[in-house]
Design a protein around this motif. Sequence first.
Motif, PDB file in Angstrom:
ATOM      1  N   GLY A  80       0.691  -1.333   0.043  1.00  0.00           N
ATOM      2  CA  GLY A  80      -0.064   0.092  -0.036  1.00  0.00           C
ATOM      3  C   GLY A  80       0.829   1.241  -0.079  1.00  0.00           C
ATOM      4  O   GLY A  80       1.945   1.109   0.403  1.00  0.00           O
ATOM      5  N   GLY A  81       0.100   2.533  -0.436  1.00  0.00           N
ATOM      6  CA  GLY A  81       1.063   3.574  -0.548  1.00  0.00           C
ATOM      7  C   GLY A  81       0.347   4.790  -1.083  1.00  0.00           C
ATOM      8  O   GLY A  81      -0.563   4.428  -2.026  1.00  0.00           O
ATOM      9  N   LEU A  82       1.030   5.850  -1.326  1.00  0.00           N
ATOM     10  CA  LEU A  82       0.483   6.983  -1.835  1.00  0.00           C
ATOM     11  C   LEU A  82       0.992   6.945  -3.220  1.00  0.00           C
ATOM     12  O   LEU A  82       1.839   6.910  -3.545  1.00  0.00           O
ATOM     13  CB  LEU A  82       1.218   8.412  -1.087  1.00  0.00           C
ATOM     14  CG  LEU A  82       0.557   9.677  -1.994  1.00  0.00           C
ATOM     15  CD1 LEU A  82      -0.923  10.027  -1.344  1.00  0.00           C
ATOM     16  CD2 LEU A  82       1.469  10.791  -1.152  1.00  0.00           C
ATOM     17  N   LEU A  83       0.089   7.294  -4.061  1.00  0.00           N
ATOM     18  CA  LEU A  83       0.049   7.617  -5.560  1.00  0.00           C
ATOM     19  C   LEU A  83      -0.053   8.985  -6.020  1.00  0.00           C
ATOM     20  O   LEU A  83      -1.097   9.402  -5.398  1.00  0.00           O
ATOM     21  CB  LEU A  83      -0.689   6.816  -6.382  1.00  0.00           C
ATOM     22  CG  LEU A  83      -0.426   5.369  -6.596  1.00  0.00           C
ATOM     23  CD1 LEU A  83      -1.520   4.498  -7.435  1.00  0.00           C
ATOM     24  CD2 LEU A  83       0.928   5.053  -7.739  1.00  0.00           C
ATOM     25  N   LEU A  84       0.820   9.861  -6.720  1.00  0.00           N
ATOM     26  CA  LEU A  84       0.436  11.165  -7.258  1.00  0.00           C
ATOM     27  C   LEU A  84       0.659  11.262  -8.683  1.00  0.00           C
ATOM     28  O   LEU A  84       1.675  10.461  -9.161  1.00  0.00           O
ATOM     29  CB  LEU A  84       1.394  12.100  -6.554  1.00  0.00           C
ATOM     30  CG  LEU A  84       1.223  12.293  -5.101  1.00  0.00           C
ATOM     31  CD1 LEU A  84       2.479  13.228  -4.593  1.00  0.00           C
ATOM     32  CD2 LEU A  84       0.182  12.648  -4.466  1.00  0.00           C
ATOM     33  N   ALA A  85       0.018  11.688  -9.293  1.00  0.00           N
ATOM     34  CA  ALA A  85       0.115  12.034 -10.665  1.00  0.00           C
ATOM     35  C   ALA A  85      -0.274  13.436 -11.443  1.00  0.00           C
ATOM     36  O   ALA A  85      -1.115  13.853 -10.825  1.00  0.00           O
ATOM     37  CB  ALA A  85      -0.418  10.857 -11.621  1.00  0.00           C
ATOM     38  N   ALA A  86       0.507  13.802 -12.308  1.00  0.00           N
ATOM     39  CA  ALA A  86      -0.098  14.594 -13.110  1.00  0.00           C
ATOM     40  C   ALA A  86      -0.112  14.417 -14.547  1.00  0.00           C
ATOM     41  O   ALA A  86      -1.127  15.165 -15.160  1.00  0.00           O
ATOM     42  CB  ALA A  86       1.169  15.921 -13.283  1.00  0.00           C
ATOM     43  N   SER A  87       0.299  13.560 -15.158  1.00  0.00           N
ATOM     44  CA  SER A  87       0.067  12.982 -16.490  1.00  0.00           C
ATOM     45  C   SER A  87       0.526  11.606 -16.690  1.00  0.00           C
ATOM     46  O   SER A  87       0.947  10.851 -15.548  1.00  0.00           O
ATOM     47  CB  SER A  87       0.802  13.931 -17.370  1.00  0.00           C
ATOM     48  OG  SER A  87       2.151  13.546 -17.445  1.00  0.00           O
ATOM     49  N   PRO A  88       0.261  11.007 -17.773  1.00  0.00           N
ATOM     50  CA  PRO A  88       0.673   9.398 -17.940  1.00  0.00           C
ATOM     51  C   PRO A  88       2.030   9.201 -17.802  1.00  0.00           C
ATOM     52  O   PRO A  88       2.599   8.080 -17.416  1.00  0.00           O
ATOM     53  CB  PRO A  88       0.067   9.295 -19.353  1.00  0.00           C
ATOM     54  CG  PRO A  88      -1.377   9.980 -19.660  1.00  0.00           C
ATOM     55  CD  PRO A  88      -0.623  11.451 -18.957  1.00  0.00           C
ATOM     56  N   THR A  89       2.831  10.025 -17.958  1.00  0.00           N
ATOM     57  CA  THR A  89       4.263  10.232 -17.945  1.00  0.00           C
ATOM     58  C   THR A  89       4.926  10.978 -16.802  1.00  0.00           C
ATOM     59  O   THR A  89       5.896  10.880 -16.295  1.00  0.00           O
ATOM     60  CB  THR A  89       4.790  10.732 -19.017  1.00  0.00           C
ATOM     61  OG1 THR A  89       4.680  12.353 -19.210  1.00  0.00           O
ATOM     62  CG2 THR A  89       4.526   9.909 -20.255  1.00  0.00           C
ATOM     63  N   SER A 108       4.507   9.723  -9.205  1.00  0.00           N
ATOM     64  CA  SER A 108       5.359   9.581  -8.190  1.00  0.00           C
ATOM     65  C   SER A 108       4.496   8.560  -7.167  1.00  0.00           C
ATOM     66  O   SER A 108       3.747   8.640  -6.909  1.00  0.00           O
ATOM     67  CB  SER A 108       5.546  10.957  -7.686  1.00  0.00           C
ATOM     68  OG  SER A 108       6.332  11.955  -8.363  1.00  0.00           O
ATOM     69  N   ASP A 109       5.584   7.666  -6.884  1.00  0.00           N
ATOM     70  CA  ASP A 109       5.049   6.481  -6.022  1.00  0.00           C
ATOM     71  C   ASP A 109       6.151   5.759  -5.572  1.00  0.00           C
ATOM     72  O   ASP A 109       7.298   6.063  -6.099  1.00  0.00           O
ATOM     73  CB  ASP A 109       4.231   5.760  -6.616  1.00  0.00           C
ATOM     74  CG  ASP A 109       4.582   5.082  -7.857  1.00  0.00           C
ATOM     75  OD1 ASP A 109       4.791   3.677  -7.761  1.00  0.00           O
ATOM     76  OD2 ASP A 109       4.787   5.687  -8.942  1.00  0.00           O
ATOM     77  N   ARG A 110       5.963   4.463  -4.753  1.00  0.00           N
ATOM     78  CA  ARG A 110       7.111   3.661  -4.348  1.00  0.00           C
ATOM     79  C   ARG A 110       6.256   2.294  -4.250  1.00  0.00           C
ATOM     80  O   ARG A 110       6.334   1.485  -3.390  1.00  0.00           O
ATOM     81  CB  ARG A 110       7.601   4.141  -2.923  1.00  0.00           C
ATOM     82  CG  ARG A 110       8.411   5.194  -3.010  1.00  0.00           C
ATOM     83  CD  ARG A 110       9.312   5.166  -1.717  1.00  0.00           C
ATOM     84  NE  ARG A 110      10.292   4.176  -1.552  1.00  0.00           N
ATOM     85  CZ  ARG A 110      10.033   2.877  -0.722  1.00  0.00           C
ATOM     86  NH1 ARG A 110       9.193   3.095   0.071  1.00  0.00           N
ATOM     87  NH2 ARG A 110      11.084   2.187  -0.709  1.00  0.00           N
ATOM     88  N   ILE A 111       5.185   2.397  -5.367  1.00  0.00           N
ATOM     89  CA  ILE A 111       4.625   0.872  -5.577  1.00  0.00           C
ATOM     90  C   ILE A 111       5.201   0.308  -6.563  1.00  0.00           C
ATOM     91  O   ILE A 111       5.961   0.483  -7.443  1.00  0.00           O
ATOM     92  CB  ILE A 111       3.144   1.274  -5.991  1.00  0.00           C
ATOM     93  CG1 ILE A 111       2.448   2.381  -5.135  1.00  0.00           C
ATOM     94  CG2 ILE A 111       2.055   0.260  -6.492  1.00  0.00           C
ATOM     95  CD1 ILE A 111       2.447   1.942  -3.615  1.00  0.00           C
ATOM     96  N   ARG A 112       5.006  -1.231  -6.716  1.00  0.00           N
ATOM     97  CA  ARG A 112       5.304  -2.102  -7.757  1.00  0.00           C
ATOM     98  C   ARG A 112       5.312  -1.439  -9.163  1.00  0.00           C
ATOM     99  O   ARG A 112       4.627  -0.636  -9.450  1.00  0.00           O
ATOM    100  CB  ARG A 112       4.701  -3.133  -7.726  1.00  0.00           C
ATOM    101  CG  ARG A 112       3.185  -3.115  -8.327  1.00  0.00           C
ATOM    102  CD  ARG A 112       2.413  -4.364  -8.084  1.00  0.00           C
ATOM    103  NE  ARG A 112       1.892  -4.500  -7.033  1.00  0.00           N
ATOM    104  CZ  ARG A 112       0.849  -5.515  -6.717  1.00  0.00           C
ATOM    105  NH1 ARG A 112       0.360  -6.337  -7.636  1.00  0.00           N
ATOM    106  NH2 ARG A 112       0.709  -5.686  -5.494  1.00  0.00           N
ATOM    107  N   ALA A 113       6.424  -1.764  -9.905  1.00  0.00           N
ATOM    108  CA  ALA A 113       6.676  -1.346 -11.106  1.00  0.00           C
ATOM    109  C   ALA A 113       6.349  -2.598 -12.168  1.00  0.00           C
ATOM    110  O   ALA A 113       5.328  -2.758 -12.822  1.00  0.00           O
ATOM    111  CB  ALA A 113       8.046  -0.609 -11.286  1.00  0.00           C
ATOM    112  N   SER A 114       7.635  -3.279 -12.136  1.00  0.00           N
ATOM    113  CA  SER A 114       7.611  -4.605 -12.909  1.00  0.00           C
ATOM    114  C   SER A 114       8.455  -5.672 -12.179  1.00  0.00           C
ATOM    115  O   SER A 114       9.244  -5.369 -11.444  1.00  0.00           O
ATOM    116  CB  SER A 114       8.512  -4.181 -14.304  1.00  0.00           C
ATOM    117  OG  SER A 114       9.465  -3.925 -14.315  1.00  0.00           O
ATOM    118  N   GLY A 115       7.845  -6.933 -12.284  1.00  0.00           N
ATOM    119  CA  GLY A 115       8.735  -8.013 -11.875  1.00  0.00           C
ATOM    120  C   GLY A 115       8.552  -7.785 -10.335  1.00  0.00           C
ATOM    121  O   GLY A 115       7.810  -7.600  -9.483  1.00  0.00           O
TER     122      GLY A 115
END
Length: 947
Positions: free
Chosen positions: A608-617, A620-627
């Motif tokens: 779990g954790g905070l997600l921030l976004a301004a656009s698809p690119t 900001s987060d510390r959540i899973r990415a890949s693998g």
Amino acid sequence: MKNTLRILLFFSLIGLAGPLRVSAAPPTVPGRLVLKLRPGQSQAALEAAFSTLGAFGFQQKFPHALAPSPERPGSVELRGIFQFHVPPALTLAKARAVLLATGAVEYVEPLYIREPLYQPTDPMADSTNTNIATGQFYLKQIQAYRAWDVTRGDSSIVIAITDGGVRLTHEDLRQQIKHNYADPINGIDDDGDGYVDNFTGWDLADNDNDSGYDITIIHGTLVAGIAAARTDNGLGIAGLGNRCRFLPLNIYPNTPTGVFAGIEAVVYAADHGCQIINMSWGAPGGYSRLEQDAMNYAAVNRDAVLVAAAGNTSADILFYPASYDHVISVSGVQNTDQKSPNATFNHRVDLVAPGVSILTTQGYHAATSTGPADGDYIAVGGTSFAAPLVAAAAALVRRQFPQFTAAQVAAQLRQTTDNIDGLPVNAAWAGRMGTGRLNVLKALTQTTRQEARVLTSTFAPARATYAPGDTTRLTVDVQNLLLPVAGLTVTLTSLSPYLTVQQGSFAVGSLATLGRATNAATPFRVAVAASTIPLNTTATLRYRLTATGGFQYDQYVDLVLNPDYVVLNANDLAVTLTSRGNLAYDNLTGTIGAGVTYRASGNILSEGGLLLAASPTRVSDRIRASGSQSRQSFFSLNQATRQQPGPRAAQEARVAFQDTVPVAGSRVRSVGVAVRQRAYAWDTPGRRDFVVLEYSLKNITADTLKPLYAGLFTDWDLPTPDGAGKNAAAWDSTRTLGYCYPLGISSAAISPPVYAGVRLLRGGTPAVYSIDSSAPAGSPIRLADGFSLAEKFLALSSGTARAQRTAGLPNGADVVQVVGTRLAKLAPGDSTTVAFALLAAPTLAQLQASADAAAQVYATLLPTRLTTLAAGFNVYPNPSTGLLRVEVPPAFGLAEVRVLDALGRVAMHQAASGSSVNLNVAKLAPGLYTVQAQGVGGLLARTVVVR
């Protein structure tokens, strides 16, 4: 056991939070995990969970292991350990959460890969010496020649060389191999041990009977020669073990399907009668309960002496397997008894042995004009080659004292060393090189030694880390291993300014050989300092054991203080908050943090954790990415802190972190926001099922963020009666509440909890996105192949378009949910606040009631910090069920009063004048509202609750 003890404290999720004072974990075998079933459980209890995870290839790891015996306290059960395969995208945290939720599993772990500790010195060292025996300076240094006058060992005593394959045809090794004549090479498992034709050891890495030479790894040949090279054959060198034999066990793969198998080799060696097991391999960090279980089994169930190299790190760190309990940890010295330049030193080192320019068998070169094949030698260095000297010495001690247990052999070796702490060149490492340098003659001849040891340390409360102001009780189990002792006392002393020993004396009295005692009636008491403790401090306590006649022996135990996370546990919902925006754990492996628990449950939030976004690119987060990787956008500005009690709640937490400011043209894909997080937990009735999380977001870029999205990512793993972990996710639009629940629950109230979720308490336009982790290819969000920036943005920016699309139905699945909000704009330097309630409850009705209570608490006990508060501005009664009176200062010039709902929409408005007005809010839906008073004096606002 070690001459220092480690607190093996376990979180409710897995047992262990992770070892103390370690570096990064070693690499793991990809796509493969291991678990241990609880007593009385079977594979059938895991079938549904395995289906959920997509796991397969469930296989018992040690089917022929010896059962634990009450006559051997501390013996363990290995037959309940199984290994299995998992999909590449499955995280360890997810697998742990789902499998532990079944209640049938004790632990879930990866399989670590430990490397051989090979550090060759000058290849020509001693190679010009025509008298090879005189080139083995170390034999004289450790008194081997005189020791052989006492005993030369015996061929019945076998040293297991768990290592790379051995050159079985080498002139100094071929006659020293222990063959299994009960299973000759005939394609049949004649002895019924589960291994076909294991006549000459076994290749555990590739699962075949070829334990021989591999040109890519000659390490095993080097180690074998030091311990067991043939003596009196007129060739090469003399192994310290003399007449003792060795069993070659290959642990490094030489086929595409092979995997590292060090732990498997230890168990194999123990099961096949090896009295000594050498492990000249390892890595810093990566504590494993599986590996410790294997060590316990070999040492206690099978009474084998375990010897391991302490590592070539030149650092004070824990190194495994050397730092496990029941393992003799061996570091290295030069021919002058000065510590070897690269040798590891720590409180867990038992003793040292020569580890520089050690002449041994090489088994590498083909026949040449200067020498035959299988007749080459080389001088090497490293703790890899100090360890087999101690292993061979242990073999000689077992021959000389056949009545000794494995623990007593280790004690005899420790207590007969030559102390080298007093040498000026070793002053920097005094106390961290064990009892001294190996002396084989003393080990074989001195029979008046004593050694009592602390076998186990039990802390209550048992925690992975201790916060400032904590207190704990410490119970020890003491055993006398050698001659009887009288007047034995254990004194506990703090070696850290941040720990105070409040009660530190245990008068044991007299103990016979192998006698035991405990201070359970009057345990030690230890207090943690209330403040000024540096972050993640490792503090050390020292046990000093003394007895009549001058016996003195020190052991050590470590605690981690002031961790870089806090746990709010004032009520029934215990939540870990990290200093970088995550909930439950600070890493994907689920080892840093205490998870999220409810009442008596295990962990219910794998990530779990905070997600921030301004656009698809720009996300900001510390959540899973890949693998098995996660993004690392946020970095800590201040340590996470907890206040108990706080000014507004029973417990309050403060966290500050931010991401990187994006620069035009750079590859930085962050948003550019500084975050100050506050969290609140209450212990009063009606407020025990939620924790409020409030985030103040400040734009630290030069551009307006238009819009800014913020939300909480939650990968809930709620247990089900069948253990399958089949969950579903839904949305309560009335309460802006996203929640998750398990399928297959028929009882109206069940513990552990069956509902958990997140309510948006404050922010802009709400958003929710429920995700099925097993969604097929082509789905808008597919977590099986990672969680991309575009997918994270989609989850935050889709509003409530997917609100009525529940995830996980009809059969249940592993579901993930993002609950968030859209903030229209945030100008440079401006701040805004969003708030959420994290909730858990036994039923949906109770979850909804807790969500309402959280909204009321947020409105009444946590006034909005960004509103303008003025003397004379009052809104009451609060909460209200009907008439609401609004009062402003006389000079304010009141013109209008507006009531906004939790989403910022105008629910009602009314023209006004004078200094007061009455509003009828009886027709408004129950919930959280903001009352705004507009006048010539500006804007006044106050949060209220309508019931």
